[in-house]
Design an enzyme around this catalytic site. Structure first.
Site, mmCIF file in Angstrom:
data_model
loop_
_atom_site.group_PDB
_atom_site.id
_atom_site.type_symbol
_atom_site.label_atom_id
_atom_site.label_comp_id
_atom_site.label_asym_id
_atom_site.label_seq_id
_atom_site.Cartn_x
_atom_site.Cartn_y
_atom_site.Cartn_z
ATOM 1 C CG ASP A 250 71.482 91.751 13.973
ATOM 2 O OD1 ASP A 250 70.560 91.880 13.259
ATOM 3 O OD2 ASP A 250 71.351 92.140 15.085
ATOM 4 C CE LYS A 257 72.548 95.250 14.574
ATOM 5 N NZ LYS A 257 71.985 95.791 15.666
ATOM 6 C CG ASP A 327 68.589 95.624 15.359
ATOM 7 O OD1 ASP A 327 69.383 94.449 15.131
ATOM 8 O OD2 ASP A 327 69.281 96.623 15.680
ATOM 9 N NE ARG A 331 64.735 91.156 22.574
ATOM 10 C CZ ARG A 331 64.663 92.340 23.229
ATOM 11 N NH1 ARG A 331 63.664 92.958 23.356
ATOM 12 N NH2 ARG A 331 65.853 93.051 22.973
#
Length: 481
Positions: A250, A257, A327, A331
């Protein structure tokens, strides 16, 4: 690993291990023989309830080992791990060892702690480096199986934990979505299960659009996004479905990030690793369930075709989501998998995901947050987690926070507006939108990673909550073994 490196069935000559609670050590030692008192005094060995796992070797006059004293805690949670440091800490070749006094710790827990103390993840160390560090000859001391131990359970739990740890700790280059699929196929083949996968653009054709959107910025081949579907068990048995978040790396996507936040993002597939470990336990111990495991696997990368802040995504059930932050991708992929899970009307639906940092702010890195739409089920899980010394803690599905997910132009947003407080709850509320009413559902939001090494819990991937979830399923459906 082969667990015969950890245990022996019996031994004529085995060194005794005596467990003593730290808070009672000063009283206990006064009642011991002179040789024990002498060595404890000579070595200036002291103990309190804080000295969990501390030990001392008591030699015979000929300097062979007479016994080992180990200090256990009294917190009702981590005391069993007091034994986990011994396999690597005891003198090499000095065993085997046997437990003669357990200080009240259950035999299964002692054996499992010993097994966990024999774990190491060293597949990326070169043979030359291992030799230079002495690791090629580094073994573990063996324990005589405690007499009241359920050996099958201990070996199953340990191998499931090792599988989960290995998958999480493997670097993303070797744990892409295709590698996760291979791991699922290997596991299923051990127990007669079946695995299918929907890969790449087939996700659009078969209506898994949010998994595709999150993973579409990756190259084809093993990095392509996919839905992995494992099935096992009798069709007539109760349906239990496990859903795992499988974001194998991720970056954060276009809402990228910082370097510090990206460093350990190989662990963002921890939910998928956990459900595979749980599936291993279910299949090996032959629980009376029709098991299905769904893994939503993708990499959240940056590319010209990455999904964007402000995009509107349509999930498998037709609900629309405005992207507030790329980010918060876990979900999104979980939503499609949860919808697919509910289409078969399982009796029990469990999902696991490294979903939010907010869950860690609330409970720290060791305790998973769980959410449940059934009061009795949620209470039972929490109670079993305490019994198993595999603690989870329940947070509320507080509907008062649902309004923070409201969107002016879509059914909802994927992140909450406003302060950002209660992020684990709003993430769970988002997922609940994709769970069919009346389905018993447990959602677990966890760290999946030990940030520092402790006995039995080395730094790296960790199967937090696995034994608690297994205990819940076993208590509801039982085993055919």
């Amino acid at each position: 690993m082969r667990f015969d490196a950890c245990f022996v069935k019996n031994a004529e000559k085995a060194v005794s291990i005596i467990a003593v609670k730290g808070q009672s050590f000063s009283t206990w030692i006064k009642e011991q023989d002179e040789n024990t008192k002498k060595w404890v005094s000579t070595m200036q060995f002291t103990a309190s309830e804080a000295d969990v796992g501390k030990h001392i070797v008591i030699p015979n006059p000929d300097l062979s080992i007479e016994k080992v004293i180990v200090i256990v805690g009294d917190d009702g949670f981590g005391e069993w791990l007091s034994f986990a440091g011994l396999p690597s800490a005891l003198p090499r070749g000095s065993g085997p060892y046997k437990i003669v006094s357990s200080a009240g710790v259950e035999d299964d827990k002692i054996a499992l702690a010993w097994a966990l103390g024999c774990y190491k993840f060293d597949v990326y160390k070169s043979k030359k480096r291992k030799e230079s560090e002495g690791e090629e000859k580094l073994g573990f001391e063996k324990l005589v199986w405690p007499s009241g131990c359920n050996e099958d359970y201990v070996l199953t739990a340990a191998s499931a934990i090792f599988l989960t740890r290995d998958l999480i700790s493997t670097p993303a280059e070797d744990m892409a979505p295709g590698d996760l699929e291979s791991a699922a196929r290997k596991l299923a083949s051990m127990y007669g299960g079946k695995v299918t996968a929907v890969v790449g653009d087939d996700l659009l054709r078969q209506n898994y659009p949010q998994i595709h959107a999150v993973g579409r910025a990756t190259p084809p081949g093993k990095h392509a996004p996919r839905l992995i579907d494992l099935r096992w068990g009798k069709e007539s048995d109760p349906k239990v479905t496990l859903v795992g978040k499988g974001i194998t790396f991720d970056t954060g996507g276009l809402d990228i990030k910082p370097a510090s936040g990206m460093r350990q993002m190989k662990k963002d597939m921890g939910g998928s690793a956990l459900v595979l470990g749980l599936a291993h336990m279910i299949m090996r111990l032959k629980l009376n369930v029709r098991l299905r495991v769904l893994i939503a696997a993708a990499e959240n990368n940056v590319d010209a075709v990455s999904f964007r802040p402000g995009d509107i995504l349509v999930a498998r059930n037709g609900m629309t989501t405005e992207i507030g932050n790329t980010d918060a991708e876990g979900r999104l992929v979980m939503a499609d998998a949860l919808v697919a899970a509910c289409e078969e009307k399982p009796e029990l639906l469990i999902d696991a995901a490294t979903l939010t940092g907010a869950g860690r702010v609330a409970l720290g890195t060791d305790v998973p947050a769980v959410f449940c739409n059934n009061e009795e089920l949620g209470s039972e899980l929490c109670s079993l987690s305490e019994k198993e010394n595999d603690l989870v803690w329940r947070l509320p599905l507080f509907k008062g926070y649902a309004k923070s997910l409201a969107s002016r132009i879509a059914d909802m947003k994927n992140v909450a507006e406003g302060s950002g407080y209660g992020g684990a709850i709003t993430a769970a509320l988002y997922l609940q939108k994709f769970v069919t009413a009346g389905t018993d559902w447990v959602h677990m939001d966890f760290m999946a990673f030990n940030t520092a090494s402790r006995p039995g819990r080395p730094e790296g991937g960790e199967a937090m909550g696995l034994r608690a979830l297994f205990a819940l399923i076993q208590s509801k459906y039982g085993s055919s073994k």
